[in-house]
Design a protein around this motif. Structure first.
Motif, PDB file in Angstrom:
ATOM      1  N   THR A 121      80.341  16.147  31.075  1.00 10.77           N
ATOM      2  CA  THR A 121      79.058  16.440  31.725  1.00 10.77           C
ATOM      3  C   THR A 121      77.942  16.532  30.683  1.00 10.77           C
ATOM      4  N   GLU A 122      76.709  16.398  31.149  1.00 14.03           N
ATOM      5  CA  GLU A 122      75.558  16.544  30.245  1.00 14.03           C
ATOM      6  C   GLU A 122      75.440  17.954  29.673  1.00 14.03           C
ATOM      7  N   PRO A 123      75.652  19.013  30.487  1.00  9.43           N
ATOM      8  CA  PRO A 123      75.584  20.365  29.908  1.00  9.43           C
ATOM      9  C   PRO A 123      76.605  20.595  28.793  1.00  9.43           C
ATOM     10  N   GLU A 124      77.808  20.020  28.925  1.00  7.21           N
ATOM     11  CA  GLU A 124      78.810  20.169  27.861  1.00  7.21           C
ATOM     12  C   GLU A 124      78.313  19.513  26.572  1.00  7.21           C
ATOM     13  N   ARG A 125      77.690  18.349  26.714  1.00  5.01           N
ATOM     14  CA  ARG A 125      77.142  17.660  25.536  1.00  5.01           C
ATOM     15  C   ARG A 125      76.040  18.497  24.891  1.00  5.01           C
ATOM     16  N   GLU A 126      75.173  19.085  25.714  1.00  3.40           N
ATOM     17  CA  GLU A 126      74.089  19.899  25.167  1.00  3.40           C
ATOM     18  C   GLU A 126      74.634  21.150  24.483  1.00  3.40           C
ATOM     19  N   PHE A 127      75.671  21.742  25.070  1.00  5.05           N
ATOM     20  CA  PHE A 127      76.288  22.921  24.456  1.00  5.05           C
ATOM     21  C   PHE A 127      76.849  22.560  23.080  1.00  5.05           C
ATOM     22  N   PHE A 128      77.501  21.407  23.003  1.00  7.56           N
ATOM     23  CA  PHE A 128      78.074  20.963  21.721  1.00  7.56           C
ATOM     24  C   PHE A 128      76.979  20.828  20.661  1.00  7.56           C
ATOM     25  N   ASP A 129      75.841  20.264  21.057  1.00  8.16           N
ATOM     26  CA  ASP A 129      74.700  20.139  20.136  1.00  8.16           C
ATOM     27  C   ASP A 129      74.262  21.508  19.612  1.00  8.16           C
ATOM     28  N   LEU A 130      74.174  22.483  20.532  1.00  8.90           N
ATOM     29  CA  LEU A 130      73.806  23.849  20.148  1.00  8.90           C
ATOM     30  C   LEU A 130      74.833  24.438  19.182  1.00  8.90           C
ATOM     31  N   PHE A 131      76.091  24.255  19.519  1.00  6.84           N
ATOM     32  CA  PHE A 131      77.195  24.805  18.727  1.00  6.84           C
ATOM     33  C   PHE A 131      77.142  24.255  17.301  1.00  6.84           C
ATOM     34  N   CYS A 132      76.864  22.945  17.183  1.00  5.13           N
ATOM     35  CA  CYS A 132      76.809  22.298  15.860  1.00  5.13           C
ATOM     36  C   CYS A 132      75.634  22.787  15.027  1.00  5.13           C
ATOM     37  N   SER A 133      74.602  23.338  15.674  1.00  4.16           N
ATOM     38  CA  SER A 133      73.398  23.754  14.953  1.00  4.16           C
ATOM     39  C   SER A 133      73.589  25.055  14.171  1.00  4.16           C
ATOM     40  N   VAL A 134      74.694  25.755  14.418  1.00  4.65           N
ATOM     41  CA  VAL A 134      74.967  27.021  13.722  1.00  4.65           C
ATOM     42  C   VAL A 134      75.429  26.732  12.295  1.00  4.65           C
ATOM     43  N   ASP A 135      74.869  27.466  11.332  1.00  4.39           N
ATOM     44  CA  ASP A 135      75.256  27.290   9.929  1.00  4.39           C
ATOM     45  C   ASP A 135      76.767  27.462   9.764  1.00  4.39           C
ATOM     46  N   GLY A 136      77.384  26.505   9.070  1.00  5.12           N
ATOM     47  CA  GLY A 136      78.816  26.615   8.806  1.00  5.12           C
ATOM     48  C   GLY A 136      79.698  26.054   9.903  1.00  5.12           C
ATOM     49  N   VAL A 137      79.117  25.476  10.947  1.00  2.70           N
ATOM     50  CA  VAL A 137      79.941  24.910  12.022  1.00  2.70           C
ATOM     51  C   VAL A 137      80.055  23.398  11.826  1.00  2.70           C
ATOM     52  N   GLY A 138      79.064  22.641  12.241  1.00  6.69           N
ATOM     53  CA  GLY A 138      79.137  21.190  12.067  1.00  6.69           C
ATOM     54  C   GLY A 138      79.997  20.508  13.125  1.00  6.69           C
ATOM     55  N   MET A 149      72.676  25.565  33.572  1.00  9.38           N
ATOM     56  CA  MET A 149      72.736  24.113  33.664  1.00  9.38           C
ATOM     57  C   MET A 149      74.114  23.655  34.121  1.00  9.38           C
ATOM     58  N   VAL A 150      75.160  24.371  33.712  1.00 15.88           N
ATOM     59  CA  VAL A 150      76.510  24.059  34.178  1.00 15.88           C
ATOM     60  C   VAL A 150      76.589  24.265  35.682  1.00 15.88           C
ATOM     61  N   ALA A 151      75.945  25.345  36.148  1.00 17.24           N
ATOM     62  CA  ALA A 151      75.900  25.583  37.596  1.00 17.24           C
ATOM     63  C   ALA A 151      75.146  24.456  38.298  1.00 17.24           C
ATOM     64  N   HIS A 152      74.119  23.928  37.644  1.00 22.49           N
ATOM     65  CA  HIS A 152      73.371  22.802  38.215  1.00 22.49           C
ATOM     66  C   HIS A 152      74.265  21.578  38.388  1.00 22.49           C
ATOM     67  N   GLU A 153      75.157  21.376  37.418  1.00 28.23           N
ATOM     68  CA  GLU A 153      76.073  20.230  37.508  1.00 28.23           C
ATOM     69  C   GLU A 153      76.968  20.384  38.740  1.00 28.23           C
ATOM     70  N   GLU A 154      77.465  21.585  38.960  1.00 30.72           N
ATOM     71  CA  GLU A 154      78.295  21.847  40.134  1.00 30.72           C
ATOM     72  C   GLU A 154      77.467  21.713  41.409  1.00 30.72           C
ATOM     73  N   ALA A 155      76.202  22.103  41.317  1.00 27.82           N
ATOM     74  CA  ALA A 155      75.320  22.007  42.481  1.00 27.82           C
ATOM     75  C   ALA A 155      75.122  20.557  42.909  1.00 27.82           C
ATOM     76  N   ARG A 156      75.011  19.665  41.920  1.00 27.98           N
ATOM     77  CA  ARG A 156      74.840  18.254  42.262  1.00 27.98           C
ATOM     78  C   ARG A 156      76.043  17.733  43.020  1.00 27.98           C
ATOM     79  N   GLU A 157      77.245  18.170  42.593  1.00 24.09           N
ATOM     80  CA  GLU A 157      78.461  17.750  43.289  1.00 24.09           C
ATOM     81  C   GLU A 157      78.462  18.260  44.727  1.00 24.09           C
ATOM     82  N   ALA A 158      77.890  19.446  44.947  1.00 25.12           N
ATOM     83  CA  ALA A 158      77.864  20.034  46.290  1.00 25.12           C
ATOM     84  C   ALA A 158      76.588  19.658  47.050  1.00 25.12           C
TER      85      ALA A 158
END
Length: 208
Positions: A72-89, A144-153
């Motif tokens: 999903t798009e929210p999962e991709r955006e979360f990954f981007d956020l996660f990578c932005s933390v120092d020491g993660v990558g 945003m994850v809830a929005h993804e589920e909302a689109r399905e419903a």
């Protein structure tokens, strides 16, 4: 920039999959939380929301383009956020995402360093950095994850956002409001306005 790929899933390995798109086959890296869901889809057409990055050492001039795929798009955006933390990558973030994104997001929001420390490759110091940098950004993401589920419903995202705000104004915590929304949206019913969604939420909570 390749942001979405649709093709036939031909193989799922431990850390990557092969996607056949026309005359081409793409090798796509995937987190564990996606791999478990995709194993059942071999032979079927799927769509992945993707991120491109270059792997290697620029000083040695050897850079290999890579694709990372998400459901999903929210999962991709979360990954981007996660990578932005120092020491993660990128590599550490991929290893760490062994649990559903919503569970990790909830742990960040609730400042649950113990749960985050248990993720592969994270540890206590990184967990604290993740909480410090992302805690205020997670509620928006989780919605945003809830929005993804909302689109399905077939529910308008604005209805979900307004309902979320009302639940919070009534005294629910952000995580509790999301849990109530998730339960109502999981029923895959069509809610045409905020009132009908709120009614379903409270009927469900009273029933349980």
């Amino acid at each position: 920039m390749i942001t979405k790929v649709t093709g036939v899933l031909s193989q799922v390995l431990e850390e990557e999959l092969t996607l056949k798109v026309g005359a081409f086959e793409y090798q796509v890296l995937i987190p564990e939380c996606a791999r478990r869901q995709l194993q059942r889809s071999v032979g079927n057409e799927i769509s992945l929301y993707t991120i491109e990055y270059l792997e290697g050492n620029p000083m040695q001039g050897r850079m290999t383009p890579r694709l990372i795929g998400f459901l999903t798009e929210p999962e991709r955006e979360f990954f981007d956020l996660f990578c932005s933390v120092d020491g993660v990558g990128v590599k550490k973030a991929l290893r760490a995402m062994v649990r559903p994104v919503k569970e990790i997001a909830t742990a960040i929001e609730e400042q649950d360093a113990k749960t985050l420390s248990a993720l592969p490759g994270v540890g206590p110091a990184t967990a604290e950095r993740i909480i410090a940098k992302l805690r205020r950004k997670v509620p928006k993401f989780a919605l945003m994850v809830a929005h993804e589920e909302a689109r399905e419903a077939e529910v308008e995202p604005d209805i979900v956002s307004q309902t979320f705000e009302i639940l919070c104004s009534l005294g629910h915590t952000a995580s509790d409001a999301r849990r109530l929304l998730d339960a109502a949206l999981a029923a895959k019913k069509k809610y045409t306005d905020v009132q009908s969604l709120l009614q379903a939420i409270y009927q469900q909570s009273h029933a349980s």
